[in-house]
Design a protein around this motif. Structure first.
Motif, short mmCIF file in Angstrom:
data_model
loop_
_atom_site.label_atom_id
_atom_site.label_comp_id
_atom_site.label_asym_id
_atom_site.label_seq_id
_atom_site.Cartn_x
_atom_site.Cartn_y
_atom_site.Cartn_z
N ASN A 1 -0.54 45.85 19.45
CA ASN A 1 0.69 45.13 19.09
C ASN A 1 1.64 45.98 18.26
O ASN A 1 2.67 45.50 17.80
N GLY A 2 1.28 47.26 18.07
CA GLY A 2 2.16 48.17 17.34
C GLY A 2 1.99 48.15 15.85
O GLY A 2 2.61 48.96 15.15
N SER A 3 1.13 47.28 15.33
CA SER A 3 0.93 47.21 13.88
C SER A 3 -0.55 47.14 13.52
O SER A 3 -0.92 46.58 12.49
N GLY A 4 -1.40 47.67 14.38
CA GLY A 4 -2.83 47.73 14.08
C GLY A 4 -3.63 46.56 14.60
O GLY A 4 -4.79 46.38 14.20
N GLY A 5 -3.06 45.77 15.49
CA GLY A 5 -3.77 44.63 16.06
C GLY A 5 -3.61 44.61 17.57
O GLY A 5 -3.17 45.58 18.18
N TRP A 6 -3.93 43.45 18.16
CA TRP A 6 -4.03 43.36 19.61
C TRP A 6 -3.19 42.24 20.18
O TRP A 6 -2.99 41.20 19.55
N LEU A 7 -2.77 42.44 21.41
CA LEU A 7 -2.27 41.38 22.26
C LEU A 7 -3.39 41.00 23.23
O LEU A 7 -4.39 41.71 23.33
N PRO A 8 -3.29 39.89 23.96
CA PRO A 8 -4.37 39.48 24.86
C PRO A 8 -4.70 40.57 25.89
O PRO A 8 -3.80 41.21 26.44
N ARG A 9 -5.99 40.73 26.15
CA ARG A 9 -6.40 41.78 27.08
C ARG A 9 -6.03 41.40 28.51
O ARG A 9 -5.88 40.21 28.85
N VAL A 10 -5.91 42.42 29.37
CA VAL A 10 -5.49 42.24 30.76
C VAL A 10 -6.40 43.07 31.65
O VAL A 10 -6.71 44.22 31.33
N GLN A 11 -6.82 42.51 32.78
CA GLN A 11 -7.65 43.27 33.71
C GLN A 11 -6.81 44.31 34.44
O GLN A 11 -5.75 44.01 34.96
N VAL A 12 -7.33 45.55 34.47
CA VAL A 12 -6.65 46.65 35.14
C VAL A 12 -7.24 46.89 36.52
O VAL A 12 -6.52 47.19 37.48
N THR B 1 3.91 51.28 22.46
CA THR B 1 2.88 51.16 21.44
C THR B 1 1.53 51.54 22.06
O THR B 1 1.32 51.38 23.26
N ALA B 2 0.62 52.04 21.22
CA ALA B 2 -0.66 52.56 21.70
C ALA B 2 -1.58 51.44 22.16
O ALA B 2 -1.65 50.38 21.54
N ASP B 3 -2.29 51.70 23.27
CA ASP B 3 -3.21 50.74 23.86
C ASP B 3 -4.60 51.37 24.00
O ASP B 3 -4.78 52.57 23.81
N VAL B 4 -5.57 50.53 24.38
CA VAL B 4 -6.94 50.98 24.63
C VAL B 4 -7.38 50.44 25.98
O VAL B 4 -7.04 49.31 26.36
N LEU B 5 -8.14 51.26 26.72
CA LEU B 5 -8.77 50.83 27.96
C LEU B 5 -10.27 50.82 27.76
O LEU B 5 -10.83 51.74 27.13
N ALA B 6 -10.95 49.81 28.28
CA ALA B 6 -12.40 49.70 28.11
C ALA B 6 -13.03 49.11 29.37
O ALA B 6 -12.47 48.20 29.99
N ARG B 7 -14.20 49.64 29.72
CA ARG B 7 -14.94 49.17 30.90
C ARG B 7 -16.12 48.31 30.46
O ARG B 7 -16.85 48.68 29.53
N ASP B 8 -16.32 47.16 31.12
CA ASP B 8 -17.48 46.34 30.81
C ASP B 8 -18.64 46.68 31.75
O ASP B 8 -18.51 47.53 32.64
N SER B 9 -19.77 46.02 31.56
CA SER B 9 -20.99 46.37 32.31
C SER B 9 -20.88 46.03 33.78
O SER B 9 -21.64 46.57 34.60
N HIS C 1 -14.63 43.19 16.99
CA HIS C 1 -16.08 43.02 16.97
C HIS C 1 -16.54 42.76 18.40
O HIS C 1 -15.75 42.43 19.28
N GLY C 2 -17.82 42.95 18.64
CA GLY C 2 -18.36 42.73 19.98
C GLY C 2 -18.06 43.84 20.96
O GLY C 2 -18.24 43.67 22.18
N TRP C 3 -17.65 44.99 20.48
CA TRP C 3 -17.26 46.07 21.38
C TRP C 3 -18.45 46.82 21.97
O TRP C 3 -18.27 47.67 22.84
N ASN C 4 -19.67 46.53 21.53
CA ASN C 4 -20.85 47.16 22.14
C ASN C 4 -21.14 46.63 23.54
O ASN C 4 -21.97 47.20 24.26
N SER C 5 -20.46 45.56 23.94
CA SER C 5 -20.63 45.06 25.31
C SER C 5 -19.88 45.92 26.32
O SER C 5 -20.03 45.73 27.53
N LEU C 6 -19.09 46.87 25.84
CA LEU C 6 -18.28 47.71 26.71
C LEU C 6 -18.94 49.07 26.88
O LEU C 6 -19.39 49.69 25.91
#
Length: 474
Positions: free
Chosen positions: A452-463, A434-442, A415-420
């Protein structure tokens, strides 16, 4: 040793199983040099014992935090063991073949599709290990063995050495040269054998020079554009229309962008889709805004291009085009496109050679989403999935593919992904397979959302920062 009339030989590097050296390797290599015979090498692939998985699972380029990463590292270590054997005896063949066949002494697990996918990871690790050591490589097997071990894995860009088994006459072996290979790759050598030795033929005139090192396979990935086995980011510069490649390091970060194209501002959609033509390297789709033409920019596997090809017209009716990989389970790259006027989602099935099979409607009501991305296998079931952001709520939904061109029940995964301001997925970006996602903020910060390989997330990291100067990230 072979008879003096032999024109070439293939020298075994291993003794029946990985992590064992052929005890006759030095004398056999000496024979090839003394008799001035052209030669290749071959190394056995095998599923690890528990002890081998423990020992070698942490030794390789992939993260050892996942089973997939550890299995891949074992395959990589199998390759390095064979390379060390060659180095010890001063053997540098132009090609090393990866032998994939049943091994009763250390059997491949083959009861389920999950086990077959695990087997593929071992073979991928071997390919990368040989590539990193500077060797050309190919695959040795036969249709039923390959099907049992890998699920008939299709690798059209990887060379093949095909065996006819005990069908001990040259015409049967020559038939392997003319028939489609077990994996779809081009056949360079064919073989038959008896109780005394193997007999091999070249399928066409071949000078025993190194073969082109194939592009990476990277299971379910569409984003290794330069063939270094790390997924990359492509992006278009707003001010100039230049296309840049940000080479992934395989650890969740990327190198600085390098220019790989100019004049790309005329396209309203750009998308990586994997190997669409069946030649190995990953390709890019570009829709021309003025005409609606769909162009295929064929990758050369090194971060550059082969001549582009027009693969469609009338594509301005779509407001989203996604390259999910193989969506319907035929091991050919597909495309999903959302129709602007109706919200219908269409599956454009790839032919495997740069064309299309008849399209199919696979969804309706998809206009509620303002971002749709194809991460590959996000929930770990081996099938290609989609992630979709709902415009009114900012919810992120996982639409799991069923592997046959349809869907399993969706699940909310954020949730809250409209901020990206941009959301994309290169597949595995941090090297844990395992599959990951990259997202840019404003503010222009690019974030890695590790799966996490099972449909969830690990903590996000700045790229990285400063990504607001790019108007398409894909």
């Amino acid at each position: 040793m072979p008879p003096a009339s032999t024109q070439f030989v293939v020298v075994g590097l291993t003794k029946g199983l990985p992590f064992t050296e052929n005890p006759c390797l030095a004398s056999q290599v000496t024979w090839t040099k003394t008799n001035n015979k052209k030669s290749h090498g071959y190394a056995m692939a095998g599923f690890p014992t528990a002890a081998q998985l423990s020992t070698y699972g942490t030794r390789g380029p992939w993260a050892s935090t996942t089973r997939a990463g550890r299995l891949s590292n074992v395959g990589y270590s199998e390759a390095l063991f064979a390379v060390a054997s060659m180095n010890r005896v001063g053997f540098r063949p132009p090609v090393v073949w990866i032998d994939v066949e049943p091994r009763p002494a250390q059997p491949w697990p083959v009861s389920t599709t999950v086990q077959q996918r695990d087997n593929r990871l071992i073979i991928e690790g071997l390919m990368r290990g040989l590539r990193d050591a500077g060797f050309s490589y190919g695959l040795y097997s036969y249709a039923s063995g390959w099907a049992e071990i890998t699920g008939s894995w299709r690798l059209p860009g990887v060379p093949v050495w095909a065996t006819a088994g005990r069908l001990d006459y040259p015409n049967e072996a020559l038939d392997r040269c003319r028939q489609p290979s077990f994996s779809g790759g081009r056949v360079y050598l064919s073989q038959w054998y008896d109780d005394t030795r193997d007999y091999d033929l070249t399928c066409e005139p071949y000078a025993f020079t190194p073969l082109a090192i194939p592009a990476s396979t990277l299971s379910l990935s569409t984003a290794d554009f330069n063939g270094d086995w790390n997924n990359d980011i492509l992006a278009r510069v707003t001010a100039t229309g230049d296309l840049r490649m940000y080479r992934g390091k395989g650890s969740g970060t990327a190198w600085s962008g390098i220019r790989i194209g100019v004049g790309w501002q005329g396209f309203s959609t750009l998308e990586t889709l994997g190997d669409f033509t069946g030649d190995g390297p990953a390709d890019v789709l570009a829709r021309e805004a003025a005409t609606g033409y769909l162009w295929l920019y064929r990758g050369n596997g090194k971060g550059g291009w082969l001549p582009r090809i027009r693969v469609g017209h009338g594509w301005n009716v779509f407001n989203t085009i996604v390259g999910p990989g193989d969506f319907n389970g035929d091991q050919l790259v597909d495309v999903l496109a959302r129709e602007r006027a109706t919200g219908y989602l269409w599956l454009y099935r790839g032919s495997g050679t740069g064309g299309w099979l008849p399209r199919l409607r696979v969804g309706s009501g998809w206009n509620v989403f303002n971002s749709i991305v194809g991460p590959g296998d996000f929930n770990g079931d081996g099938r290609v999935d989609l992630l979709a952001r709902e415009a009114t709520t900012g919810y992120l939904w996982l639409y799991p593919g069923n592997g046959r061109g349809g869907w399993l029940p969706r699940a909310r995964v954020g949730h809250g992904w409209n901020s990206l301001t941009a959301v994309m997925s290169p597949g595995d970006f941090n090297g844990d397979r395992t599959a990951d996602v990259l997202a840019r903020d404003s503010q222009g910060t690019l974030w890695l959302y590790p799966g996490n390989g099972s449909g969830g997330w690990l903590p996000r990291v700045q790229v990285g920062t400063g990504w607001n100067g790019l108007n398409l990230i894909f």
